[in-house]
Design a protein around this motif. Structure first.
Motif, PDB file in Angstrom:
ATOM      1  N   PRO A 286      24.684  27.815 -39.179  1.00  0.00           N
ATOM      2  CA  PRO A 286      25.186  26.631 -38.467  1.00  0.00           C
ATOM      3  C   PRO A 286      24.886  26.687 -36.975  1.00  0.00           C
ATOM      4  N   LYS A 295      33.073  22.399 -35.386  1.00  0.00           N
ATOM      5  CA  LYS A 295      32.000  22.251 -36.360  1.00  0.00           C
ATOM      6  C   LYS A 295      31.046  21.116 -35.988  1.00  0.00           C
ATOM      7  N   ASP A 367      22.129  24.399 -48.339  1.00  0.00           N
ATOM      8  CA  ASP A 367      23.581  24.518 -48.354  1.00  0.00           C
ATOM      9  C   ASP A 367      24.130  24.388 -46.929  1.00  0.00           C
ATOM     10  N   GLU A 371      26.587  21.127 -45.483  1.00  0.00           N
ATOM     11  CA  GLU A 371      27.839  21.248 -44.746  1.00  0.00           C
ATOM     12  C   GLU A 371      27.736  20.617 -43.358  1.00  0.00           C
ATOM     13  N   GLU A 375      29.268  16.511 -40.389  1.00  0.00           N
ATOM     14  CA  GLU A 375      29.865  16.875 -39.110  1.00  0.00           C
ATOM     15  C   GLU A 375      29.063  16.362 -37.921  1.00  0.00           C
TER      16      GLU A 375
END
Length: 431
Positions: A286, A295, A367, A371, A375
């Motif tokens: 991330p 996030k 993946d 996620e 955001e």
């Protein structure tokens, strides 16, 4: 999913700019009465040529010819605009979301809202907003571009490092990485939309709309925070001099001398295709955060299949545009060949998004982006003259990354030039 309102806020100002500019020719590809089924599509994404072949095999009544052009900012967009002005534009073109408002303002797009009726629910809200301006629909979304951190895991492991959780941690890692080898750097210069994505993540904005006026926020405090952070890395000699996408950049990525890339999902395809020596060494994590525990994610790219002004075959053009963004087989190939991340809600479970990528050490990298996508920080608006804005910005940023000026001053200079051009084109600007 959080909606990154890419264009919705700028609708009124875009309409005003369109009125301020001279009209574009209404003649172009096709017969003008909708009867023609032979279309041309200009684009540059890997995999598009094969997708067109697949479409033609399954749609015998429509023949699409694909012509590869330079990526938009490298000349493709100007070629499209010139063709529209000359009245010989193709029906279809790959246009980034960041540029659609500029094309709309210049009268270069064709409204296909009638053909697109009922298709809104096929796409993620932010993507659909990006092709919908002032009640018009100018094409079909293809992909979105949430960002992450690509990092050389081999280098990180050798130094006992883990992916950074915050930007402060990233800076400390930069020092350790460069100290381990004077030819090794944490990153390299970022320009235009790659740079925009980092501002986006920080909650900064470049443009906004107040009443019927444009706000140009490039030099705001939030933008200066981002500029100041990267300026600190430049001043300490922690940034590689290799421009992104130059051969020296690919060599650095392959060798590990450029140890990270902050980039969008499609960057995976760029890295894999241009830096084969790095196979197995890289991984994805991330984005670092400004505050621990957050996030927030930036977006850097994403594009639509737009219908250009003068297309005489709008029904056929929409059929192809919608198909390219929603066909499972074709899009699965685009994930494999171009690392595109789908804008269509029905494609988020594609098996190609679940694979373990050997280049990235067997990691199922999508993946991370699955996620990240929800955001993406909301509220971003692109301006109406992005081609000029980014040209001016790239010139100023390139000098700053090379130590000739500062990133902060690059933003101030670009803002001034953008404001001057907006006023020159008859647009109101909120000071």
């Amino acid at each position: 999913m959080k909606a990154s309102r890419t264009h919705a806020a700028g609708t009124a100002a875009v309409a005003a700019l369109a009125l301020a500019l001279t009209g574009c020719s209404s003649t172009g590809e096709g017969s003008g009465d909708g009867s023609s089924k032979e279309l041309t599509f200009w684009g540059w994404s890997p995999g598009y040529a094969d997708a067109v072949k697949a479409f033609n095999k399954t749609h015998p009544d429509i023949e699409v010819t694909y012509q590869e052009v330079q990526p938009g900012a490298k000349g493709g967009y100007q070629k499209m605009l010139n063709a529209v002005q000359a009245g010989n534009a193709p029906c279809l073109a790959q246009v980034g979301y960041e540029t659609l408002s500029s094309f709309a303002a210049q009268g270069a797009l064709q409204d296909v809202r009638k053909q697109a009726e009922g298709a809104e629910s096929d796409f993620q809200p932010a993507a659909w907003q990006s092709v919908s301006l002032g009640g018009a629909v100018y094409g079909a979304p293809v992909d979105t571009a949430p960002m992450a951190l690509f990092y050389n895991k081999k280098v990180y492991d050798s130094l006992g490092l883990k992916p950074p959780a915050t930007w402060d941690e990233y800076k400390e890692q930069a020092k350790r990485i460069h100290a381990s080898d004077p030819d090794r750097y944490i990153s390299s210069p970022y320009l235009n939309y790659d740079y925009a994505g980092m501002s986006w993540q920080a909650g900064a904005s470049w443009f906004g709309v107040k009443d019927d006026s444009w706000k140009v926020d490039l030099a705001s405090a939030a933008n200066q925070k981002v500029a100041g952070y990267w300026q600190g890395l430049v001043d300490e000699g922690l940034i590689s001099g290799a421009p992104m996408y130059d051969q020296a950049w690919y060599v650095g990525i392959g060798s590990g001398n450029i140890a990270t890339v902050v980039g969008a999902v499609w960057q995976a395809g760029v890295i894999k295709g241009g830096a084969k020596d790095g196979a197995g060494d890289w991984a994805v994590a991330p984005m670092p955060q400004w505050k621990a525990g957050e996030k927030a994610v930036g977006n850097a790219g994403g594009s639509a299949t737009a219908v250009l002004k003068g297309c005489g075959s709008t029904e056929a053009a929409w059929t192809f545009a919608h198909w390219l963004g929603t066909d499972r087989t074709a899009y699965g190939d685009l994930v494999t060949k171009a690392s595109l991340y789908p804008a269509a809600v029905g494609l988020l479970d594609l098996p190609q998004l679940q694979v373990k990528d050997a280049y990235f050490g067997g990691q199922p990298i999508y993946d991370v982006f699955a996620e990240a996508a929800p955001e993406v920080t909301p509220g971003w608006t692109w301006g109406p003259i992005m081609t000029k804005t980014t040209t001016d910005l790239d010139d100023a940023l390139s000098k700053a990354w090379a130590g000739k000026g500062t990133l902060a001053n690059a933003l101030v200079t670009t803002r001034a030039k953008t404001v001057a051009e907006l006023k020159n084109q008859g647009l109101k600007v909120a000071e």
